[in-house]
Every structure is written in C-alpha cells, then in structure tokens.
Design a protein around this motif. Structure first.
Motif: not given
Length: 267
Positions: A6-8, A111-113, A141-144
């Motif tokens: 996961g990514k923060i 921010c992707r995903g 907007d590109t986050a999950s």
C-alpha cells in the motif's frame, strides 16, 4: 519478492513540515532540513505488510522533474522491497524550471493508487489550509477509489493557546509563540468538503474526528498516533485489493527464456 502492499502520500504547501513529520516517525528525530525537492519515500513494515510513505514537494518549482526523472518515479513506485525495509529508499531531485501543468502531472503521479493521503497544513498559517483545497485536492484524483484522507495541522509547538501573551522574556531559549490561527473545526470543515468532492457518504467513511489531527514534528506530539492510525485503517484496504486483484508476488524461476530465431530471408 513483493511490491509495496500500500502507499500513503503526504501533500501540502512548502514549509508546513511534511518532511519533518516523516523524519520524526521513521528516524525518531527532528531534522534541520531544507524543503524537499521533488520527493522521497520510505518503506515501513507494519505487521506483515510493506507500506511506502511518499513525501512530496510543496510548490510548483520544487515539484518539477525531467522526463527521465518522471520515468524513474514510475519505476520506483512499484519497486519490489524486502520485508525488513524501513529506511528512505529514494530521493528524487527536480529540474530548475517551473510550471503549474507539470507540477500537477507529477503530483498526480505521486498519488496514483494511494491508499491514504495526509493533507498537511501549518496551524499558524491559514493560507496553508486553503491551499489544500485549491491546489492539492485535485491531485488525489488518481488515488484509489477507497482512498482515506487525513487532515493534519502541524507545528503546534510554535503556537500559544488563547490570546497572545505580552512580556515574554527574550532569549529564553524557547521558540517564539504565535497565535493559533487555524482551529480544529476548520480542519473538520475541510474534511467534509473532501468527502463532498469525492462524492463519499459520511456514514461510510471514518468520522472527521478520527481523521483530523494536530501534530508537532519537533516534539513528536501525535506523530505516532497519526501514522499508526492510518496504517491500521489501510490494512483492510490492502486485504480487499488482494481479494480483487492478482497476487503481489512474482515467481521469476518459472519465467521462460524466449527462443532465439535466425534473422534473414532464409530463417
């Protein structure tokens, strides 16, 4: 080997203390540091999961990369990691040019995903809170689709509660205190705007009181609480994504070497 589970991502204006928050949590120290140029990330093992934490530049000028560096960013965002990785793995440097479009594109790439985004402001600087809505929210907007949002007011060590006090003795060795100009209810109002922007039902996401924090990277106040609350919330998202998607491990031993063929008209 496994990719990060996961990514923060930390977002916010220049000098709100994003880098200092990350150093305080990951390295247990408060650094005398300049603003982040480009970005950097750490890898944190939480339980049996690997979580990458991205620190980003806060301005257009700082956030710009060459096309080669952008390619590097795309590569390291899916970098396989050791289960015991916990230190900073990458520090990306920018080109000495500026441009809002390129900054927006790079911020969206960070921010992707993302499973969670930490929107950071300075409790003594109201404009830094406004910038989160005006400049940074669109980057997510590109986050999950089920991304979590935390709104974090940093630098509480620099402010005094209540009306300003006169007669402070100069040279006392303490940081000068300034009025606290952003209140917790302002952060809660922003959190609710984020939910409206993302078209999320307040009843289906964590309450604002759980996701709005005040911190001090200098003293460590609430820093562990911030990151570890998010880690615990991100784990169910990781499990849900694993159930829906392909496995996160790659078996390189089963990969076949492509056959070599002759070239030319008589092959």
């Amino acid at each position: 080997m496994r990719k990060p589970d996961g990514k923060i991502v930390l977002l916010g204006d220049t000098n709100v203390g994003k880098t200092s928050l990350l150093h305080r949590y990951m390295e247990r120290r408060f650094p005398d540091t300049v603003s982040t140029v480009g970005g950097a990330f750490y890898l944190k093992q939480w339980r049996s999961y690997n979580i990458s934490i991205w620190d980003t530049a806060g301005s257009q000028r700082e956030g710009l990369h060459s096309s080669a560096e952008t390619g590097l960013l795309q590569a390291v965002s899916t970098l396989p990691v050791s289960p015991h990785s916990h230190l900073r793995c990458c520090d990306l440097r920018s080109s000495p040019f500026s441009g809002r479009e390129q900054f927006h594109g790079l911020g969206s790439l960070y921010c992707r995903g993302a499973a969670a985004v930490i929107l950071t402001y300075d409790v003594s600087h109201p404009q830094s809170l406004l910038e989160l809505e005006d400049r940074f929210l669109g980057l997510t907007d590109t986050a999950s689709t089920d991304c979590l949002f935390a709104v974090v007011g940093n630098k509480t060590d620099l402010v005094e509660e209540g009306p300003p006090r006169a007669g402070r003795r100069p040279g006392s060795g303490r940081s000068p205190e300034v009025p606290k100009l952003v209140q917790p209810e302002d952060a809660v109002a922003l959190y609710r705007k984020i939910l409206k922007y993302k078209m999320l039902d307040e009843k289906a996401v964590p309450a604002a009181e759980q996701m709005c924090f005040e911190t001090s990277a200098k003293t460590g106040y609430n820093v562990d609480l911030l990151f570890e609350t998010l880690f615990d919330m991100v784990v169910p998202l990781i499990l849900r994504q694993r159930a829906q998607g392909p496995p996160q491990t790659v078996d390189i031993s089963s990969r076949k070497t492509p056959r070599q063929t002759r070239s030319g008209c008589c092959a």
